[in-house]
Enzyme design. Structure first.
Site, PDB file in Angstrom:
ATOM      1  N   GLY A 264       0.811  -1.218   0.000  1.00 57.93           N
ATOM      2  CA  GLY A 264       0.000   0.000   0.000  1.00 57.93           C
ATOM      3  C   GLY A 264       0.838   1.258   0.000  1.00 57.93           C
TER       4      GLY A 264
ATOM      5  N   GLY B 105      -0.267   4.402   0.190  1.00 59.77           N
ATOM      6  CA  GLY B 105      -1.081   5.541   0.628  1.00 59.77           C
ATOM      7  C   GLY B 105      -0.276   6.402   1.594  1.00 59.77           C
ATOM      8  N   PHE B 106      -0.995   7.148   2.429  1.00 60.41           N
ATOM      9  CA  PHE B 106      -0.306   8.058   3.352  1.00 60.41           C
ATOM     10  C   PHE B 106       0.657   7.311   4.266  1.00 60.41           C
ATOM     11  CE2 PHE B 106      -3.991  10.677   2.268  1.00 60.41           C
ATOM     12  CZ  PHE B 106      -3.383  11.884   2.052  1.00 60.41           C
ATOM     13  N   GLY B 107       0.200   6.177   4.824  1.00 61.74           N
ATOM     14  CA  GLY B 107       1.033   5.432   5.758  1.00 61.74           C
ATOM     15  C   GLY B 107       2.210   4.776   5.070  1.00 61.74           C
TER      16      GLY B 107
ATOM     17  N   VAL C 216      -1.897  -7.479  -4.150  1.00 58.55           N
ATOM     18  CA  VAL C 216      -1.557  -8.530  -3.186  1.00 58.55           C
ATOM     19  C   VAL C 216      -2.795  -9.386  -2.931  1.00 58.55           C
ATOM     20  CG1 VAL C 216      -0.811  -8.981  -0.829  1.00 58.55           C
ATOM     21  CG2 VAL C 216       0.298  -7.207  -2.178  1.00 58.55           C
TER      22      VAL C 216
ATOM     23  N   GLU D 165     -18.373  18.219   2.563  1.00 61.26           N
ATOM     24  CA  GLU D 165     -17.611  18.914   1.524  1.00 61.26           C
ATOM     25  C   GLU D 165     -18.247  18.732   0.154  1.00 61.26           C
ATOM     26  OE1 GLU D 165     -13.417  18.998   3.969  1.00 61.26           O
ATOM     27  OE2 GLU D 165     -13.523  17.645   2.280  1.00 61.26           O
TER      28      GLU D 165
ATOM     29  N   ASP E 155      -5.363   3.306   8.147  1.00 60.68           N
ATOM     30  CA  ASP E 155      -6.787   2.948   8.293  1.00 60.68           C
ATOM     31  C   ASP E 155      -6.998   1.482   8.634  1.00 60.68           C
ATOM     32  OD1 ASP E 155      -7.454   5.503   7.638  1.00 60.68           O
ATOM     33  OD2 ASP E 155      -8.525   5.023   5.791  1.00 60.68           O
TER      34      ASP E 155
ATOM     35  N   ALA F 101      -5.621  10.884   7.571  1.00 62.73           N
ATOM     36  CA  ALA F 101      -4.268  10.912   7.028  1.00 62.73           C
ATOM     37  C   ALA F 101      -3.197  11.033   8.125  1.00 62.73           C
ATOM     38  CB  ALA F 101      -4.147  12.056   6.021  1.00 62.73           C
ATOM     39  N   GLN F 102      -3.426  11.917   9.113  1.00 61.73           N
ATOM     40  CA  GLN F 102      -2.387  12.165  10.123  1.00 61.73           C
ATOM     41  C   GLN F 102      -1.992  10.909  10.911  1.00 61.73           C
ATOM     42  OE1 GLN F 102      -0.045  14.192  11.335  1.00 61.73           O
ATOM     43  NE2 GLN F 102      -0.338  15.301   9.441  1.00 61.73           N
TER      44      GLN F 102
HETATM   45  C1  LIG Z   1     -13.312  11.284   0.108  1.00 61.11           C
HETATM   46  C2  LIG Z   1     -12.344  11.218   1.266  1.00 61.11           C
HETATM   47  C3  LIG Z   1     -11.987  12.375   1.939  1.00 61.11           C
HETATM   48  C4  LIG Z   1     -11.093  12.334   2.994  1.00 61.11           C
HETATM   49  N1  LIG Z   1     -10.748  13.499   3.622  1.00 61.11           N
HETATM   50  C5  LIG Z   1      -9.854  13.478   4.612  1.00 61.11           C
HETATM   51  C6  LIG Z   1      -9.422  14.680   5.231  1.00 61.11           C
HETATM   52  O1  LIG Z   1      -9.896  15.763   4.882  1.00 61.11           O
HETATM   53  N2  LIG Z   1      -8.474  14.602   6.200  1.00 61.11           N
HETATM   54  C7  LIG Z   1      -7.935  13.415   6.591  1.00 61.11           C
HETATM   55  O2  LIG Z   1      -7.062  13.397   7.451  1.00 61.11           O
HETATM   56  N3  LIG Z   1      -8.318  12.263   6.039  1.00 61.11           N
HETATM   57  C8  LIG Z   1      -9.260  12.252   5.056  1.00 61.11           C
HETATM   58  N4  LIG Z   1      -9.646  11.085   4.473  1.00 61.11           N
HETATM   59  C9  LIG Z   1      -9.120   9.816   5.013  1.00 61.11           C
HETATM   60  C10 LIG Z   1      -7.697   9.538   4.522  1.00 61.11           C
HETATM   61  O3  LIG Z   1      -7.622   9.696   3.131  1.00 61.11           O
HETATM   62  C11 LIG Z   1      -7.305   8.127   4.949  1.00 61.11           C
HETATM   63  O4  LIG Z   1      -7.416   8.041   6.347  1.00 61.11           O
HETATM   64  C12 LIG Z   1      -5.886   7.816   4.525  1.00 61.11           C
HETATM   65  O5  LIG Z   1      -5.793   7.771   3.122  1.00 61.11           O
HETATM   66  C13 LIG Z   1      -5.423   6.488   5.115  1.00 61.11           C
HETATM   67  O6  LIG Z   1      -4.119   6.242   4.686  1.00 61.11           O
HETATM   68  P1  LIG Z   1      -3.611   4.749   4.508  1.00 61.11           P
HETATM   69  O7  LIG Z   1      -2.165   4.835   4.181  1.00 61.11           O
HETATM   70  O8  LIG Z   1      -4.019   3.928   5.647  1.00 61.11           O
HETATM   71  O9  LIG Z   1      -4.423   4.174   3.253  1.00 61.11           O
HETATM   72  P2  LIG Z   1      -4.648   4.751   1.799  1.00 61.11           P
HETATM   73  O10 LIG Z   1      -4.172   6.149   1.667  1.00 61.11           O
HETATM   74  O11 LIG Z   1      -6.063   4.454   1.456  1.00 61.11           O
HETATM   75  O12 LIG Z   1      -3.713   3.818   0.896  1.00 61.11           O
HETATM   76  C14 LIG Z   1      -3.941   2.453   0.754  1.00 61.11           C
HETATM   77  C15 LIG Z   1      -3.175   1.957  -0.474  1.00 61.11           C
HETATM   78  O13 LIG Z   1      -3.186   0.539  -0.488  1.00 61.11           O
HETATM   79  C16 LIG Z   1      -3.363   0.090  -1.793  1.00 61.11           C
HETATM   80  N5  LIG Z   1      -3.918  -1.269  -1.719  1.00 61.11           N
HETATM   81  C17 LIG Z   1      -5.042  -1.655  -1.080  1.00 61.11           C
HETATM   82  N6  LIG Z   1      -5.213  -2.980  -1.194  1.00 61.11           N
HETATM   83  C18 LIG Z   1      -4.186  -3.437  -1.914  1.00 61.11           C
HETATM   84  C19 LIG Z   1      -3.804  -4.736  -2.367  1.00 61.11           C
HETATM   85  N7  LIG Z   1      -4.518  -5.835  -2.081  1.00 61.11           N
HETATM   86  N8  LIG Z   1      -2.670  -4.852  -3.110  1.00 61.11           N
HETATM   87  C20 LIG Z   1      -1.946  -3.768  -3.417  1.00 61.11           C
HETATM   88  N9  LIG Z   1      -2.247  -2.520  -3.000  1.00 61.11           N
HETATM   89  C21 LIG Z   1      -3.354  -2.363  -2.266  1.00 61.11           C
HETATM   90  C22 LIG Z   1      -4.284   1.111  -2.424  1.00 61.11           C
HETATM   91  O14 LIG Z   1      -4.178   1.137  -3.825  1.00 61.11           O
HETATM   92  C23 LIG Z   1      -3.793   2.420  -1.777  1.00 61.11           C
HETATM   93  O15 LIG Z   1      -2.816   3.037  -2.571  1.00 61.11           O
HETATM   94  C24 LIG Z   1     -10.542  11.099   3.405  1.00 61.11           C
HETATM   95  C25 LIG Z   1     -10.883   9.920   2.721  1.00 61.11           C
HETATM   96  C26 LIG Z   1     -11.788   9.991   1.669  1.00 61.11           C
HETATM   97  C27 LIG Z   1     -12.162   8.725   0.927  1.00 61.11           C
END
Ligand SMILES: Cc1cc2nc3c(=O)[nH]c(=O)nc-3n(C[C@H](O)[C@H](O)[C@H](O)COP(=O)(O)OP(=O)(O)OC[C@H]3O[C@@H](n4cnc5c(N)ncnc54)[C@H](O)[C@@H]3O)c2cc1C
Length: 435
Positions: free
Chosen positions: A15, A17-19, A83, A174, A305, A322-323
């Protein structure tokens, strides 16, 4: 997967994403081989998805190539891979491009929309968690107005211009605010031959206030802002079903609407092999200890998340925002280095920097740990924070220019139907797009 053997231990991160990105950055110059796997080749800045859905930003400006984030680090490898399974007994991961061995595995797969098993809403409603989904929503909104122009049936026309957004969290608020601004500033000019005053934006919230995770003051102000913009805020109502035309609720209220956006819940994205009951908490999240280790597995970690770290302050885990994901990624980066160097790991302590939501032009609410504010200043703070956390210099510049342009011109020029969205094909299309 064509990844060379290394004398360094291999950390596989699932993944980007942010983390996952925060962790990979922390480890990039350390004595570890870092393999990042993601099913997309880009990082998606989810907080601005609603602006893509409403034509305020182009999708490219909120996405960033993962390869570019860690360009030039010899021990970093990215593979575009879905994955499929984790085999903890042999420390291997199965993906659609082959298997890979790990010394340490980090699950950072984020979350997905939770329809709570409601098939009607899942198949006929719109989600907004990925860029393809946001583009689908953008197309549908615009197609509805084009369609509304063509029909003589007043009831059908109203339903095409009736939007129901379920969920009064930041995403719902929003999106509702942005749609209301479109109704006010853009529709009358784009569709002079359509009575767009009849368009309705309904925000439906199950609880007794919107933005329930923020202060009472922020909730009240945000509701006032929405009402000023003409949004109908419905509280204490639960949407129970949707057949593509009619939205049913647990009260006598029903909505005839061609568009329902579901922003009322998320659940963690799980992986086969880590789905045993002992690992899982509410919302499919993986239970981790204060060092991010999945409880019972020493060399498998989870952040963001997908992870639930239960502490005294956060008995149900940290907010899915995100934080926490970024801070957990950074802390785990430090901890993995310590683990490799045989030093004790540091427990994670979340530093709450506050939360915010914007309703529209000059209208936002901000809750900081020590003070709260709303209105124009809050809106500038919201914009600054989002620009700061957006990845990539080009993206920041493009988003900034778009915002200034939209502000001066009262416009949203990305209102384009590039990839038409046909409602009847919704399920097939979502499946094809691998959202
Ligand atoms: C519409 C919306 C608005 C938001 N607004 C805010 C905000 O204003 N402020 C805030 O703090 N948070 C906000 N959030 C929440 C924030 O975006 C999430 O909390 C954050 O993205 C979590 O980060 P993460 O690294 O856990 O996962 P993510 O950023 O979701 O990244 C997960 C990654 O894992 C990958 N992945 C998943 N499953 C697989 C797999 N099986 N194989 C390979 N790759 C995989 C995905 O492609 C993705 O790139 C919002 C979310 C949404 C949907």
């Amino acid at each position: 997967m064509n990844i060379p053997q290394s004398s360094y231990p291999r950390v596989v991160i699932v993944g980007g994403g942010f983390g996952g990105i925060a962790l990979a950055k922390k480890l990039s110059k350390k004595e570890a081989q870092v393999v990042l796997l993601d099913k997309h080749n880009y990082h998606n800045f989810q907080p601005l998805l609603y602006q893509v859905s409403t034509g305020g930003l182009e999708p490219d400006s909120i996405a960033y190539p993962i390869r570019k984030v860690l360009q030039g680090y010899p021990n970093f490898f990215f593979r575009l891979a879905q994955v499929q399974e984790v085999k903890t007994d042999t420390k291997r991961i199965k993906t659609n491009i082959g298997e890979i061995f790990y010394d340490y595995l980090v699950v950072a797969t984020g979350s997905e929309t939770n329809f709570f098993g409601n098939k009607g809403i899942e198949s006929k409603g719109m989600a907004m968690k990925t860029i393809p989904q946001s583009l689908n929503l953008r197309s549908l909104i615009l197609e509805n107005f084009e369609q509304a122009l063509l029909t003589d049936d007043l009831h059908e026309r109203d339903a095409l211009m009736n939007f129901v957004i379920v969920g009064g969290g930041p995403t719902g608020v929003e999106l509702a605010g942005a749609l209301a601004e479109i109704k006010k500033g853009i529709l009358p000019k784009d569709y002079p031959d359509l009575d767009t005053r009849r368009a309705q934006i309904n925000l439906v919230q199950g609880g007794d206030r919107i933005l329930p995770a923020m202060s009472q003051q922020a909730s009240e102000k945000a509701e006032k802002f929405l009402e000023e913009l003409g949004v109908h805020v419905w509280k204490n109502i639960r949407v129970t079903d949707y057949d593509g035309k009619r939205v049913s609720t647990n009260t006598k209220t029903i909505f005839d609407a061609e568009t329902l956006v579901w922003a009322a819940g998320v659940k963690a994205v799980g992986l086969k092999g880590l789905d045993a009951e002992e690992f899982l908490c509410r919302g499919n999240r993986l239970r981790v200890n204060e060092f991010h280790q999945i409880v019972g597995l020493e060399d498998v970690f989870a952040i963001g998340d997908v992870a639930q770290m239960e502490t005294e302050e956060f008995p149900h885990g940290h907010p899915m925002m995100a934080q926490p994901a970024i801070q957990q990624g950074r802390n785990l980066g430090d901890n993995l280095v310590r683990l490799i160097e045989n030093k004790p790991m540091k427990p994670f302590v979340y530093k709450d920097k506050g939360s915010m939501a914007t309703v529209g032009r000059n209208k936002a609410v901000v809750d900081m740990p020590k003070f709260r504010f709303q209105g124009v200043f809050a809106w500038f703070v919201w914009m600054f924070v989002h620009l700061y956390f957006l990845i990539g210099f080009r993206n920041r510049v493009v988003v900034f220019i778009n915002w200034v342009y939209n502000y001066i011109r009262f416009d949203r020029e990305a209102r384009l139907i590039i990839r038409p969205f046909k409602k009847q094909n919704r399920v097939e299309r979502d499946t094809l797009m691998q959202d």
